[in-house]
Design an enzyme around this catalytic site. Structure first.
Site, PDB file in Angstrom:
ATOM      1  N   SER A 148       0.763  -1.168   0.067  1.00 39.99           N
ATOM      2  CA  SER A 148      -0.062   0.021  -0.035  1.00 39.99           C
ATOM      3  C   SER A 148       0.897   1.147   0.079  1.00 39.99           C
ATOM      4  O   SER A 148       1.682   1.390  -1.045  1.00 39.99           O
ATOM      5  CB  SER A 148      -1.016  -0.151   1.204  1.00 39.99           C
ATOM      6  OG  SER A 148      -2.052   0.854   1.013  1.00 39.99           O
ATOM      7  N   HIS A 181      -7.923  -4.935  -1.029  1.00 47.62           N
ATOM      8  CA  HIS A 181      -6.882  -4.143  -0.507  1.00 47.62           C
ATOM      9  C   HIS A 181      -5.786  -5.299   0.001  1.00 47.62           C
ATOM     10  O   HIS A 181      -4.689  -5.119  -0.134  1.00 47.62           O
ATOM     11  CB  HIS A 181      -6.948  -3.135   0.169  1.00 47.62           C
ATOM     12  CG  HIS A 181      -5.805  -1.996   0.075  1.00 47.62           C
ATOM     13  ND1 HIS A 181      -4.948  -1.771  -0.970  1.00 47.62           N
ATOM     14  CD2 HIS A 181      -5.122  -1.499   1.233  1.00 47.62           C
ATOM     15  CE1 HIS A 181      -3.898  -0.924  -0.661  1.00 47.62           C
ATOM     16  NE2 HIS A 181      -3.975  -0.849   0.851  1.00 47.62           N
TER      17      HIS A 181
END
Length: 709
Positions: A555, A670
């Protein structure tokens, strides 16, 4: 405003779209941003097949995946629970239930080695009957009877969810109950017949970040279209939300407008409408019985006093609304000490602080006109501690969770003001930690800042520069990186003889708001310089050498390793980059990117665009540079960080002739995985990839995996 300044501002405003358009027109890989475009999917399929064929064909990989999956599916894992009414609920995945069970038990049963669990919702059965790929996203329950809850279900692990009303007594969805289709909307209880709905269903209700812009009050039995609007934000806001504070005797409705990632305006909703709470925009608001809690991110001078950034303040809410500014300091930070988080119980506030990245926990209770500190007895040493309320409305009980790099997680139950907490559960030793030792070190960054890092070594480590090292960090969004027990890295890295290093970089929250602000926007490179300093320190100390030094991050951490790799390709032997941001010129146009402009900057602003290009790995990767081999991983269902970032970077690097692999899961959101099998598959892939690259013919491990470009 004078005419020259006006002309300059006009020129800047006209230039920004041109620069942005130029970046788009010069991007040959833009088509990969079309997540489910036919051409893009064909490209992803080719990359996945090549990656899987090359990186998962060895016996070492297969054996490691099996060992990691054994951990993830183990019945001996610690079942974390949360109290709802008089029961303790847990969400559980294993080999028989890959999507998971939501289950419950009593406290008496939970104390046993093998509790008797009652299944509340079987996601595998639900997914099969509804022909949906459901992934659990949580539940919100209505006090005080705790019979009804709002369950959130995601398709494939995306942030967008379906929200449906559920009855905990009948263990079934409520016919004709509250129900929202898939979106990033939120729904919270007001009472049994009313909910707040923060809408994010279409262009009329979305912010540019893709989050809710409008809050409505929805009454049972009425169509959502007839729900009354409570608040309407701007499209440029990040989001708006509303919730009800349920503490008996102090119930209130709160509406919050998040104008950016770190700034907000908070309102009390009453008979006269919305009343805005006076505060700094970047101060966070909380409620505790009769008190208003303010957590500061910048220094605040009010009432003739100055309160430091990082402080937690309390004021009687009614007095505060009447104009008084009598503020009690519940927490005051220091240079290397910060408030990690706080958690109210029914009558106390639990405090979790970091002191030089080491946990300290205690409680505060208001008694006889003052806030008294209450110590928590029997705390373990040298571990990460987490102190959270069991139920903020029902009792002063708390959960004490503790863990360390080599210390399995434990879960203990205590009461504020009581004796030592009772240890209820302990994770087993999933890997042999008897040969390892943990130490803390400091590197000196480019500007002289001392940057701490943790290191987990074999006790017999020779300082000869030959050890394979896995270095990781995050450095963003005021998130602290702390020691934790990770059996996957234990089996995948430490047991093989590797060294694991966790860096505490600027941009994180380890030392409070100032540590975070030191590496945002134009100062973002400070985080990258910090990580480079840690890497150089490991080489200087002869723990490792560049050919044996691996790098991993996800991320914002993926942006971190992408930048460090392009800045110092000579310093690393292999890189894993997961669910990353990489195109910082277009990041605001992709998924939730527009919500992070406080952190990174606005590419539509020419001034910001100049420094964003400096920290955009996609624009800085070059043909002819000698980059280490890189494995990129992402998910097609990631609606937070767009998979186009990783796709375009891989395509560009391959076209330039670099050695790159790419695996994109078709689901997982994610996190990159939506069940234990997927998590074991991806985890084994990157651990084995890094190990073989760092310990190849010149190292101490298996030969490098061969690949084609």
């Amino acid at each position: 405003m004078n005419s020259k300044r006006l002309a300059l501002l006009l020129a800047v405003s006209l230039l920004a779209p041109r620069l942005a358009a130029a970046a788009v027109s010069s991007d040959p890989w833009l088509w990969l941003e079309n997540v489910k475009g036919k051409r893009a999917l064909a490209w992803v399929d080719r990359q996945d097949k090549e990656c899987v064929a090359t990186l998962t064909r060895s016996k070492e990989y297969t054996d490691l995946k099996t060992r990691l999956l054994d951990v993830l599916d183990s019945d001996a894992r610690l079942p974390y629970v949360g109290r709802i009414g008089d029961r303790y609920y847990n969400f559980w995945r294993d080999a028989k239930h890959p999507r998971g069970l939501w289950r419950r038990t009593t406290l008496e049963e939970y104390r046993k080695d093998s509790p008797a669990w009652e299944t509340v919702l079987d996601l595998d059965s639900l997914a099969s009957s509804e022909k949906e790929n459901w992934v659990w996203s949580g539940a919100s329950t209505l006090p005080p009877d705790y019979r009804r809850c709002l369950i959130s279900l995601s398709r494939g692990g995306a942030d967008a969810t379906v929200i449906r009303e559920f009855d905990l007594t009948t263990k079934s969805f409520v016919p004709g109950g509250f129900d929202l289709p898939e979106s990033k909307s939120e729904m919270t209880w007001i009472d049994k017949d009313r909910v707040f709905v923060s809408l994010a269903t279409d262009s009329s209700t979305l912010t540019v970040s893709g989050y809710p812009r409008i809050v409505k009050e929805w009454k049972r039995g009425t169509p959502l279209s007839s729900a009354a609007t409570v608040y309407e934000g701007r499209r440029q806001d990040v989001s708006v939300e509303a919730y009800h504070y349920f503490m008996p005797g102090f119930e209130r409705d709160i509406v919050e407008r998040d104008s950016s990632e770190i700034t907000s305006q908070v309102f009390l909703r009453g008979a006269v409408g919305l009343v805005r709470i006076d505060k700094q925009d970047d101060a966070a608001v909380g409620l505790f019985r009769a008190w208003l809690l303010l957590r500061l991110r910048t220094d605040w001078t009010v009432g003739g006093k100055t309160y430091p950034a990082g402080a937690l303040l309390a004021a009687n809410l009614e007095d505060y609304l009447a104009g008084k500014r009598d503020l009690d300091v519940l927490y005051e930070p220091a240079a290397r000490r910060s408030l990690e988080f706080y958690s109210p119980t029914r009558n106390a506030i639990l405090i979790d602080e970091l002191d030089d990245v080491k946990s300290r926990v205690y409680a505060l209770r208001y008694e006889n006109g003052r806030w008294n500190r209450i110590e928590i007895p029997g705390l373990p040493d040298l571990t990460t501690l987490s102190l959270t309320a069991v139920s903020s409305l029902q009792s002063d009980d708390y959960w004490l969770q503790s863990a360390g790099f080599l210390t399995p997680s434990t879960m203990a139950l205590g009461t504020v003001g009581g004796g030592a907490p009772e240890t209820l559960k302990r994770s087993p030793d999933f890997f042999d930690a008897t040969r390892e030792v943990v130490s803390q070190h400091e590197a000196v960054s480019k500007d002289g800042t001392r940057v701490p890092y943790f290191e987990v070594d074999p006790k017999d480590l020779k300082l000869d520069g030959e050890a394979p090292v896995l270095l990781t960090g995050y450095g963003g969004f005021e998130i602290s990186m702390k020691p934790y027990y990770n059996p996957l890295s234990g089996r995948g890295w430490l047991e093989r003889g590797g060294v694991y290093v966790l860096a505490n970089l600027r941009g994180g929250g380890e030392f409070g708001p100032a540590w975070h602000k030191a590496a945002i926007r134009e100062n973002r490179p400070r985080a990258y310089e910090d990580l480079i300093a840690v890497a150089e320190d490991l080489v200087r100390r002869k723990v490792t050498s560049p050919k044996h030094l691996g790098l991993s991050g996800g991320s914002n951490g993926g942006l971190l390793v992408g930048n460090v790799m392009t800045m110092r390709p000579d310093l690393f032997g292999a890189v894993h980059c997961a669910s990353p941001l990489l195109d910082m010129v277009r990041y605001t146009k992709l998924s939730a990117g527009a919500s992070w402009m406080d952190e990174y900057g606005d590419p539509d602003n020419p001034k910001d665009l100049r420094f964003l290009r400096i920290i955009s790995p996609y624009h800085n990767v070059k043909k002819g540079a000698n980059y280490p081999p890189v494995l990129f991983t992402s998910s097609m269902r990631d609606d937070r960080v767009h998979p186009g970032h990783a796709r375009k970077m891989v395509a560009k690097m391959k076209a330039q002739g670099h050695r790159v692999f790419y695996y994109e899961n078709v689901e997982g959101g994610h996190a990159g995985a939506s069940n234990n099998e997927q998590r074991a598959f991806v985890s084994a892939m990157y651990y084995d990839f890094l190990w073989k690259e760092l310990t190849g013919p010149t190292g101490r491990g298996a030969p490098r995996a061969s690949t084609s470009r």
